[in-house]
Design a protein around this motif. Structure first.
Motif, PDB file in Angstrom:
ATOM      1  N   ALA A 130      23.142 113.187  43.678  1.00  0.00           N
ATOM      2  CA  ALA A 130      23.120 112.029  42.775  1.00  0.00           C
ATOM      3  C   ALA A 130      21.885 112.061  41.887  1.00  0.00           C
ATOM      4  O   ALA A 130      21.961 111.812  40.680  1.00  0.00           O
ATOM      5  CB  ALA A 130      23.166 110.729  43.584  1.00  0.00           C
ATOM      6  N   PHE A 131      20.729 112.354  42.461  1.00  0.00           N
ATOM      7  CA  PHE A 131      19.490 112.412  41.681  1.00  0.00           C
ATOM      8  C   PHE A 131      19.553 113.533  40.644  1.00  0.00           C
ATOM      9  O   PHE A 131      19.116 113.370  39.511  1.00  0.00           O
ATOM     10  CB  PHE A 131      18.277 112.611  42.592  1.00  0.00           C
ATOM     11  CG  PHE A 131      17.813 111.365  43.302  1.00  0.00           C
ATOM     12  CD1 PHE A 131      18.366 110.118  43.065  1.00  0.00           C
ATOM     13  CD2 PHE A 131      16.786 111.448  44.224  1.00  0.00           C
ATOM     14  CE1 PHE A 131      17.919 108.980  43.711  1.00  0.00           C
ATOM     15  CE2 PHE A 131      16.312 110.315  44.884  1.00  0.00           C
ATOM     16  CZ  PHE A 131      16.886 109.076  44.626  1.00  0.00           C
ATOM     17  N   ARG A 132      20.110 114.671  41.034  1.00  0.00           N
ATOM     18  CA  ARG A 132      20.231 115.789  40.098  1.00  0.00           C
ATOM     19  C   ARG A 132      21.124 115.407  38.926  1.00  0.00           C
ATOM     20  O   ARG A 132      20.798 115.678  37.760  1.00  0.00           O
ATOM     21  CB  ARG A 132      20.795 117.014  40.816  1.00  0.00           C
ATOM     22  CG  ARG A 132      20.782 118.272  39.955  1.00  0.00           C
ATOM     23  CD  ARG A 132      21.316 119.503  40.682  1.00  0.00           C
ATOM     24  NE  ARG A 132      20.572 119.787  41.897  1.00  0.00           N
ATOM     25  CZ  ARG A 132      21.117 119.824  43.137  1.00  0.00           C
ATOM     26  NH1 ARG A 132      22.396 119.598  43.312  1.00  0.00           N
ATOM     27  NH2 ARG A 132      20.375 120.102  44.179  1.00  0.00           N
ATOM     28  N   ALA A 140      13.434 107.694  38.689  1.00  0.00           N
ATOM     29  CA  ALA A 140      12.249 106.831  38.664  1.00  0.00           C
ATOM     30  C   ALA A 140      12.657 105.374  38.474  1.00  0.00           C
ATOM     31  O   ALA A 140      12.124 104.473  39.143  1.00  0.00           O
ATOM     32  CB  ALA A 140      11.300 107.269  37.549  1.00  0.00           C
ATOM     33  N   GLY A 141      13.612 105.121  37.593  1.00  0.00           N
ATOM     34  CA  GLY A 141      14.085 103.755  37.380  1.00  0.00           C
ATOM     35  C   GLY A 141      14.759 103.184  38.604  1.00  0.00           C
ATOM     36  O   GLY A 141      14.575 102.013  38.948  1.00  0.00           O
ATOM     37  N   PHE A 142      15.540 104.002  39.278  1.00  0.00           N
ATOM     38  CA  PHE A 142      16.227 103.584  40.500  1.00  0.00           C
ATOM     39  C   PHE A 142      15.220 103.154  41.556  1.00  0.00           C
ATOM     40  O   PHE A 142      15.355 102.096  42.164  1.00  0.00           O
ATOM     41  CB  PHE A 142      17.092 104.744  41.002  1.00  0.00           C
ATOM     42  CG  PHE A 142      17.784 104.504  42.308  1.00  0.00           C
ATOM     43  CD1 PHE A 142      18.852 103.623  42.398  1.00  0.00           C
ATOM     44  CD2 PHE A 142      17.381 105.184  43.448  1.00  0.00           C
ATOM     45  CE1 PHE A 142      19.510 103.424  43.603  1.00  0.00           C
ATOM     46  CE2 PHE A 142      18.035 104.986  44.656  1.00  0.00           C
ATOM     47  CZ  PHE A 142      19.093 104.103  44.738  1.00  0.00           C
ATOM     48  N   ARG A 143      14.196 103.960  41.765  1.00  0.00           N
ATOM     49  CA  ARG A 143      13.154 103.616  42.743  1.00  0.00           C
ATOM     50  C   ARG A 143      12.438 102.333  42.347  1.00  0.00           C
ATOM     51  O   ARG A 143      12.147 101.492  43.190  1.00  0.00           O
ATOM     52  CB  ARG A 143      12.164 104.764  42.887  1.00  0.00           C
ATOM     53  CG  ARG A 143      12.747 105.924  43.641  1.00  0.00           C
ATOM     54  CD  ARG A 143      11.702 106.999  43.879  1.00  0.00           C
ATOM     55  NE  ARG A 143      12.304 108.097  44.602  1.00  0.00           N
ATOM     56  CZ  ARG A 143      11.999 109.363  44.406  1.00  0.00           C
ATOM     57  NH1 ARG A 143      11.078 109.698  43.522  1.00  0.00           N
ATOM     58  NH2 ARG A 143      12.590 110.312  45.102  1.00  0.00           N
ATOM     59  N   THR A 144      12.163 102.176  41.071  1.00  0.00           N
ATOM     60  CA  THR A 144      11.504 100.963  40.592  1.00  0.00           C
ATOM     61  C   THR A 144      12.353  99.737  40.886  1.00  0.00           C
ATOM     62  O   THR A 144      11.846  98.712  41.356  1.00  0.00           O
ATOM     63  CB  THR A 144      11.213 101.075  39.080  1.00  0.00           C
ATOM     64  OG1 THR A 144      10.344 102.189  38.869  1.00  0.00           O
ATOM     65  CG2 THR A 144      10.569  99.815  38.543  1.00  0.00           C
TER      66      THR A 144
END
Length: 166
Positions: A130-132, A140-144
């Motif tokens: 998914a990250f790839r 980065a936005g997802f983690r934020t």
């Protein structure tokens, strides 16, 4: 939702429909994220509570029962039921604290570490793909977003765990 909204435009003015879509995406993503471990655990008559306990004991070997209670946010009775099963099945060891005999410190056995590895490998594969596909800015936005959704106390616990480097 338009591509512009996904790229960050108008994020302060999301409609109820856009928020509903985000909530539903999170529900379905969580189902996918837990599907592989659920299948593995189901064969062993374990559930997600067992998985969470195994995960966090692995992340912080020697953690106390009280610390695990705090992280998982479950009742003592519920956690004790899970731990009794994991200990009886030889996946977790519980030792008495050296300085405080009332404390119980938890460690995964070799068999517990192998199970944790199998469960995490399945989730890492899904996250990696998914990250790839999403790319570094989206990651980065997802983690934020995830960190912003955490209650302050949980964010502090998450930050401590993240900074422990284990």
């Amino acid at each position: 939702m338009s591509d512009g909204a996904y790229r960050g435009e108008n994020l302060l003015f999301l409609t109820d429909e856009q928020l509903r879509q985000g909530i539903e995406a999170m529900f379905f993503a969580y189902r996918g994220f837990t599907a592989d471990p659920d299948r593995i655990l189901g064969d062993m008559a374990y559930g997600r509570a067992h998985h969470r306990a195994i995960h966090f004991i692995n992340r912080a070997p020697g953690t106390t029962v009280n610390n695990l209670l705090h992280i998982l946010g479950v009742t003592k009775q519920s956690l004790n039921r899970v731990l009794r099963t994991l200990i009886a099945d030889g996946l977790v060891e519980s030792t008495v604290g050296k300085s405080d005999k009332r404390e119980r410190h938890l460690h995964l056995t070799e068999e517990g570490k192998q199970l944790e590895q199998t469960l995490s490998d399945a989730q890492r594969a899904r996250m990696r793909a998914a990250f790839r596909d999403a790319g570094p800015d989206a990651v980065a936005g997802f983690r934020t977003v995830l960190e912003a959704m955490m209650d302050p106390e949980m964010r502090r616990a998450y930050t401590r765990l993240k900074e422990s480097g284990q």
